[in-house]
Write an enzyme that holds these catalytic residues in place. Structure first.
Site, PDB file in Angstrom:
ATOM      1  CG  HIS A 169       0.380  -7.938   4.642  1.00 32.84           C
ATOM      2  ND1 HIS A 169      -0.831  -8.049   5.295  1.00 32.84           N
ATOM      3  CD2 HIS A 169       1.005  -9.143   4.774  1.00 32.84           C
ATOM      4  CE1 HIS A 169      -0.927  -9.268   5.817  1.00 32.84           C
ATOM      5  NE2 HIS A 169       0.165  -9.942   5.518  1.00 32.84           N
ATOM      6  NE  ARG A 170      -1.803  -0.819  -1.243  1.00 35.76           N
ATOM      7  CZ  ARG A 170      -2.127  -0.887  -2.545  1.00 35.76           C
ATOM      8  NH1 ARG A 170      -2.861  -1.880  -2.994  1.00 35.76           N
ATOM      9  NH2 ARG A 170      -1.705   0.022  -3.387  1.00 35.76           N
ATOM     10  CG  LEU A 171       4.581  -5.536   2.517  1.00 30.97           C
ATOM     11  CD1 LEU A 171       5.112  -6.541   3.541  1.00 30.97           C
ATOM     12  CD2 LEU A 171       5.014  -4.125   2.861  1.00 30.97           C
TER      13      LEU A 171
END
Length: 191
Positions: A169-171
């Protein structure tokens, strides 16, 4: 782990096991004296607390830019591990002894190619280059190929090293090391 070189060694060892081609490939970004950027892939040929080393023809564009503006950025991208490492810092030439030692490890054809190539300059045809390669091969036939005087290495002295790990999740996780005197300050960056 708060030593960026130990962390680099760990990630690099993993990349050497998982990357099918050229785990030592890195993007090298330079800029000329007017600040116009350029980027290309080069191969890492040495690394440690004193810096990251690559070799090139000193008469080509990248060397010219580094001699005009001795600062660079490196990027290692290991897609199989979903990781990258960014390195920034001043650049200087390696000494002649180090350049000679590395040049001696190159294949004979690579050594001859260093003599035959006018790196980054216009080439009228591939035949011209191959003819020059044949001439150089005949010149050094039966003996060792010395390092050309226009060929050597550069060392990037890292002042900043960032380790980027892909997360769902692009974290992403970004660990950033900044040189402070003889040590390093570590922090995190937002993804």
């Amino acid at each position: 782990m708060t030593d960026p070189f130990a962390l680099f060694d760990t990630w690099y060892a993993e990349a050497r096991q998982t990357e099918i081609n050229d785990s030592n490939a890195m993007a090298l970004a330079t800029a000329d004296a007017r600040g116009r950027p350029s980027v290309r892939m080069v191969l890492l040929k040495g690394h440690g607390p004193d810096g990251f080393v690559f070799y090139t023809n000193f008469e080509g564009r990248k060397a010219g830019e580094l001699l005009e503006n001795p600062h660079a950025a490196l990027l290692f991208h290991w897609k199989s591990l979903r990781r990258q490492i960014r390195v920034e810092g001043p650049v200087g030439p390696v000494d002649d002894a180090a350049a000679d030692a590395y040049f001696a490890t190159r294949s004979r054809d690579s050594q001859l190619g260093a003599w035959a190539s006018d790196q980054s300059r216009p080439l009228p045809s591939r035949d011209v280059f191959m003819d020059r390669f044949a001439e150089v091969s005949a010149r050094f036939e039966g003996g060792p190929v010395p390092r050309p005087p226009h060929w050597g290495g550069f060392r990037v002295d890292p002042q900043s090293i960032e380790f980027w790990q892909d997360r769902e999740h692009r974290l992403h996780e970004r660990r950033h090391f900044t040189r402070e005197g003889d040590g390093w300050r570590e922090g995190l960056l937002y993804p």
